[in-house]
Design a protein around this motif. Structure first.
Motif, PDB file in Angstrom:
ATOM      1  N   TYR A  73      12.617   0.163  -4.680  1.00  0.00           N
ATOM      2  CA  TYR A  73      11.216   0.226  -4.266  1.00  0.00           C
ATOM      3  C   TYR A  73      10.292   0.626  -5.411  1.00  0.00           C
ATOM      4  N   ASP A  74       9.058   0.137  -5.324  1.00  0.00           N
ATOM      5  CA  ASP A  74       8.011   0.444  -6.288  1.00  0.00           C
ATOM      6  C   ASP A  74       7.624   1.912  -6.131  1.00  0.00           C
ATOM      7  N   ARG A  75       7.908   2.715  -7.152  1.00  0.00           N
ATOM      8  CA  ARG A  75       7.655   4.149  -7.051  1.00  0.00           C
ATOM      9  C   ARG A  75       6.169   4.468  -6.930  1.00  0.00           C
ATOM     10  N   ARG A  76       5.311   3.583  -7.395  1.00  0.00           N
ATOM     11  CA  ARG A  76       3.870   3.837  -7.287  1.00  0.00           C
ATOM     12  C   ARG A  76       3.413   3.764  -5.834  1.00  0.00           C
ATOM     13  N   ARG A  77       4.093   2.960  -5.029  1.00  0.00           N
ATOM     14  CA  ARG A  77       3.705   2.777  -3.631  1.00  0.00           C
ATOM     15  C   ARG A  77       4.537   3.628  -2.665  1.00  0.00           C
ATOM     16  N   ASP A  86      14.579   7.915 -16.416  1.00  0.00           N
ATOM     17  CA  ASP A  86      13.165   8.278 -16.276  1.00  0.00           C
ATOM     18  C   ASP A  86      12.965   9.790 -16.286  1.00  0.00           C
ATOM     19  N   GLU A 133       0.856  -1.191   0.000  1.00  0.00           N
ATOM     20  CA  GLU A 133       0.000   0.000   0.000  1.00  0.00           C
ATOM     21  C   GLU A 133       0.889   1.237   0.000  1.00  0.00           C
ATOM     22  N   ASP A 134       0.256   2.411  -0.025  1.00  0.00           N
ATOM     23  CA  ASP A 134       1.031   3.650   0.024  1.00  0.00           C
ATOM     24  C   ASP A 134       1.908   3.635   1.266  1.00  0.00           C
ATOM     25  N   GLN A 189      10.272  12.282 -18.698  1.00  0.00           N
ATOM     26  CA  GLN A 189       9.266  13.204 -18.171  1.00  0.00           C
ATOM     27  C   GLN A 189       9.472  14.643 -18.640  1.00  0.00           C
ATOM     28  N   LYS A 247       5.785   6.643  -1.076  1.00  0.00           N
ATOM     29  CA  LYS A 247       5.305   8.027  -1.035  1.00  0.00           C
ATOM     30  C   LYS A 247       6.275   8.981  -0.345  1.00  0.00           C
TER      31      LYS A 247
END
Length: 753
Positions: free
Chosen positions: A347-351, A455, A330-331, A459, A353
């Motif tokens: 780490y998963d950048r989507r999670r 990345d 989760e976040d 952007q 924060k």
């Protein structure tokens, strides 16, 4: 104490095991424990103090007045006992009364005793009590006696935890209620998520072994696994063209195979400890030694052993993976003592924060990477591991450097409103993405971004930037476990150029060394101020094989394109000339072999060392462009370490001294028609950028997050008005330049972030 200290420790531990397994109240057990320890150590006094309601209460004693039990109380930091608990240190005194923290308590009847030794009783890295011994004779206790006392303290920790009589041992009281903590601002931004610890906590729950040989077998197996890991890391390393050895891995390997270390753990198991308790026991001994060492090099080596002990402990406990390997569900707000840049990128950048560090600094590699990733980060929250638990909700405000653990509904609502306002403002900035960065009177300003990851180039379109004004090539080196070869560098540079499309990219050659030391490069020990040491271009010109490999990779990656190369930390024109000549040699080498080359090559220099400003008349005719690195330049001008939090707010970028220096450089470059760009953090702040525009600067390279606010400021500004005002202010500077500029901006309705 008996001649055989280990035998005595074993005797005490066996007795303690019997006490813990017996029936009876906690008080009765502790009364038996002090008698047992005093007899085994041939000590006239043994006392146990327990932390209750914030004070250390005498809970059991052999040798002092029994009437003082539950009556004598010492605050944390008060007396010898309070000092031991507060600082979690060991005291071993020949004459207790001579210690500056000695506090006499007449009700105890301790005036007859001279020698004193005490160790903290620790649970979950928090002191919960103290165990002491005293003797009439004036003598220091032997090291083996102190070690036996430390072993006893570990077992007492378990006994007190099971009884629940000490603060923090009744359930998880520390995990209830809101806690607000202030730290060091590392990366701005606001975020919320659930607490996840980077390294799983290993709490030694059971200290006394049931089967000594079984515990020894567990340790042997853990040593084998750990040594395999270290051997694999060492074997897989690529050590560069000169065959430099990887110092950190070699040090780890040396410790991993150190017979003395494994022998001490075995001895601790012999005394009756479990595998986990034995490792922690020896680790405590290491920490004690570290407190006594002044030599920074030796301390660093002891830190290596501490890290290796943690690795061994996690293997024994079956918790060897990081949270990244387990995956974020989760976040998340990630919590760690410290992190390497490679750790963060796992780490998963989507999670992920936000990040909260117990340590951390503004110039740490992980801070640079987190800023590039746009992950808010707060450091110097030393107590976070004691206050937060896995799964606790945490609010992180990187703008103020504060966090809130287990926020109340009121705090959560207030934070959400602030974050919503921040998001709305970002949305307003994003809406200006395709509008030109142009002042109201038509002055055009170029806005590019700083980057270091592939990345970031991807952007560019969404940020509204006109290109990459600073690509930090060292990021690839900082996040790698081994030295990146020419082929891997080529692939990264090629990818960045392809993602950038027709937008320009300025590649800065390696800025490593000093405060960006790479463990796999065998450099001599740095001076006390590494920022002024053997780093950046100085190192590259010394290790020319590194620079030649990078030059080849850049030239081949930019084949058929426009290549812009910038050299960091140029101090004198000859350094720039030597670096440029090295690149040109590689151009000739590739041309001779009929390789495809860039259509145009431009060479630039970074002005970070003030001395270079005195040689601009010599440098500018030979240079295609200049970039000012305001971060290093500021600390060199003021002799103020930017990594020292005590100086963080001491010297202002809007100081007249800085502004006058920059104005001189801007005027020289404009007169020579040499493109000049600011690529330090100063350019990404709206008020500072307004001042720079007022001094004639028209090119900026800033963080992607700063593009929107800076563009909004520029579009609300009249260049001629701010130029006139800056001319007046620099001629007769006010003491508080920041306040005066802010008032001017507000009066002229300039959009400031």
């Amino acid at each position: 104490m008996p001649e055989s200290a280990s035998a005595s420790a074993r005797e005490i531990l066996t007795g303690l095991h019997a006490v813990m397994a017996s029936r009876g109240s906690a008080q009765a057990k502790l009364d038996r424990v002090v008698d047992l320890i005093a007899e085994a150590m041939a000590s006239e006094v043994c006392s146990i103090y327990v932390l209750k309601e914030g004070a250390l209460e005498l809970y059991a004693t052999h040798g002092l007045n029994k009437e003082a039990v539950h009556q004598t109380r010492l605050d944390m930091g008060e007396g010898l006992v309070g000092t031991i608990a507060e600082q979690m240190l060991i005291l071993n005194l020949e004459e207790a009364s001579k210690h500056p923290q000695f506090a006499f308590r007449p009700e105890t009847g301790e005036e007859h005793f001279h020698s004193f030794a005490g160790v903290p009783i620790v649970r979950h890295d928090v002191p919960i009590g103290v165990v002491t011994v005293q003797h009439e004779d004036s003598r220091k206790y032997l090291d083996v006696e102190i070690e036996a006392l430390q072993t006893v303290a570990m077992v007492l920790s378990e006994l007190l935890a099971n009884a629940g009589i000490a603060d923090g041992t009744k359930g998880r009281a520390r995990n209830t209620g809101e806690q607000q903590l202030a730290g060091l601002k590392l990366v701005t931004g606001m975020a919320r998520g659930r607490a996840v610890f980077h390294q799983p906590k290993v709490t030694v729950e059971h200290t006394v072994a049931e089967d000594t040989e079984a515990e020894r077998a567990r340790v042997y197996q853990a040593f084998r696994r750990m040594r395999e890991q270290i051997d694999n890391m060492t074997r897989d390393a690529e050590f560069g063209v000169h065959g430099e050895h990887e110092e950190v891995l070699e040090t780890y390997k040396m410790f991993a195979y150190d017979e003395g270390w494994s022998r001490r753990i075995n001895e601790a198991i012999d005394s009756g400890l479990t595998a986990e308790a034995a490792i922690e026991r020896v680790q405590q001994r290491t920490r004690t030694r570290m407190q006594e060492i002044d030599d920074p090099l030796l301390k660093e080596r002891m830190h290596d052993l501490e890290d290796l002990s943690n690795r061994l402990l996690r293997i024994v406990a079956g918790k060897s993976g990081t949270a990244a390997q387990q995956g974020l569900q989760e976040d998340t707000v990630l919590i760690a003592r410290n992190l390497g840049p490679a750790d963060l990128l796992d780490y998963d950048r989507r999670r992920l924060k936000a990040v909260v560090l117990q340590e951390g600094s503004l110039t740490a590699h992980v801070t640079i990477v987190a800023r590039a990733m746009g992950v808010p980060m707060v450091g110097k929250i030393e107590e976070i591991r004691h206050i937060a638990a896995d799964g606790d909700q945490i609010l992180v405000d990187g703008d103020s450097g504060t966090i809130t653990v287990r926020p109340s509904d009121t705090s959560r609502d207030r934070f959400d409103k602030a974050m919503a306002t921040s998001n709305e403002r970002r949305a307003e900035f994003a809406a200006q993405r395709d509008k030109p960065a142009e002042t109201k009177d038509g002055a055009r300003v170029e806005l590019m971004v700083n980057a270091g990851l592939a990345d970031d180039a991807d952007q560019l379109e969404s940020s509204g930037a006109e290109g990459i004004g600073l690509f930090r090539t060292e990021f690839q080196f900082l996040v790698a476990a081994t030295l990146p070869g020419r082929e891997s560098q080529y692939k990264l540079y090629k990818q960045v150029l392809q993602l950038a499309g027709d937008k320009p990219v300025v590649f800065r050659t390696l800025d490593i060394g000093g405060d960006k030391a790479l463990p796999y490069l065998d450099e001599k020990d740095e001076a006390e101020n590494p920022a002024m040491g053997w780093r950046a271009l100085r190192l590259s010109l010394d290790r020319q094989a590194l620079m030649k490999a990078q030059a080849r990779a850049l030239l081949e990656a930019a084949a058929g394109r426009h290549l812009k190369v910038m050299f960091p930390m140029v101090s004198e024109p000859w350094e720039y000339e030597e670096a440029r000549a090295l690149f040109e040699d590689q151009v000739a080498w590739l041309r001779k072999r009929k390789r495809f080359l860039p259509t145009v090559i431009e060479y630039g220099a970074m002005l970070e060392v003030p001395a270079l400003a005195e040689m601009l008349d010599q440098l500018l005719p030979r240079c295609d462009f200049i970039s000012i690195g305001t971060n290093d330049l500021t600390q060199f001008l003021f002799a103020a370490d930017r990594g020292d939090p005590r100086l963080a707010d001491r010297y202002d970028w809007l100081s007249p001294a800085i502004l006058r220096f920059l104005k001189r450089v801007i005027d020289a470059c404009n007169a020579h028609e040499t493109p000049l760009r600011i690529c330090g953090e100063m350019g990404g702040r709206t008020l500072e950028a307004m001042a720079l525009v007022g001094m004639g600067l028209r090119r900026f390279s800033i963080t992607p997050a700063a593009v929107g606010p800076i563009k909004a400021m520029i579009r609300s500004l009249d260049a001629s008005e701010i130029e006139s005002r800056m001319t007046e202010l620099l001629a007769d500077p006010p003491r508080d330049m920041r306040r005066v500029l802010k008032e001017w901006a507000q009066a002229h309705e300039i959009v400031l972030d």
